[in-house]
Write a protein that holds these residues in place. Structure first.
Motif: not given
Length: 196
Positions: A22-28, A32-41
């Motif tokens: 479960r921790l691994a799934l949360m980290a994954l 996965a959201l980091l590129p979307a956040g960088a694109h939004w910025l």
């Protein structure tokens, strides 16, 4: 004595211990959201830059320059003239004329109606009064020149107009007997102010 043991009953299932998967799934998911956040910025920065460019390109509205006193006075006079023209255009003329119509039993003839509140220019006024410009009456005032067969008809007409709901006040300005013959009609002037 017997010891009463206190037992707590829980009807909700106990939380499952956090497993490693479960921790691994949360980290994954976070990765996965980091590129979307960088694109939004990046897009947000571009939008801010474009808005700044648009603001720089748009013409600025200059504050109106103060007019010299002579031009300011001329402009104020023009505004007064326009306001007076608008007031005259908004006069309830048809309603006023219908209200001024005397009943059939009163022998009164209207000679003139001045909607500006200025005195009429008939021959009965002295020359000095004609030469002096008359100021406008208050808004909603009119002068009525009329002729009646008798003094009683004149007074009845004055009372008739005073009872009309359109008028706030009606009063006799002047009256005189006209002509030299036996049937000398009464010429009179009324001033009336109507309700706005």
């Amino acid at each position: 004595m017997r010891l009463i043991q206190e037992h707590r009953l829980s009807f909700t299932p106990a939380p499952a211990p956090q497993g490693g998967w479960r921790l691994a799934l949360m980290a994954l998911g976070i990765v996965a959201l980091l590129p979307a956040g960088a694109h939004w910025l990046r897009v947000h920065g571009e939008v801010q830059a474009l808005q700044a460019r648009i603001a720089a390109v748009q013409p600025r509205r200059a504050a109106p320059a103060a007019l010299p006193p002579a031009m300011q006075k001329e402009q104020e006079q023009q505004v007064k003239v326009v306001a007076e023209a608008i007031r005259q255009l908004n006069l309830p003329v048809p309603r006023l004329l219908k209200t001024l119509q005397a009943p059939a039993d009163m022998h009164v003839a209207l000679l003139g109606v001045d909607l500006n509140g200025q005195p009429s220019q008939d021959n009965t006024e002295p020359a000095a009064a004609k030469a002096a410009p008359a100021p406008h009456g208050p808004a909603g005032s009119l002068k009525i020149a009329a002729e009646a067969e008798t003094a009683q008809d004149m007074l009845n007409y004055l009372a008739f107009l005073s009872q009309q709901p359109l008028f706030r006040s009606v009063y006799l300005v002047k009256h005189e007997m006209a002509g030299n013959g036996e049937a000398r009609p009464y010429r009179f002037q009324l001033e009336a102010q109507w309700r706005q």
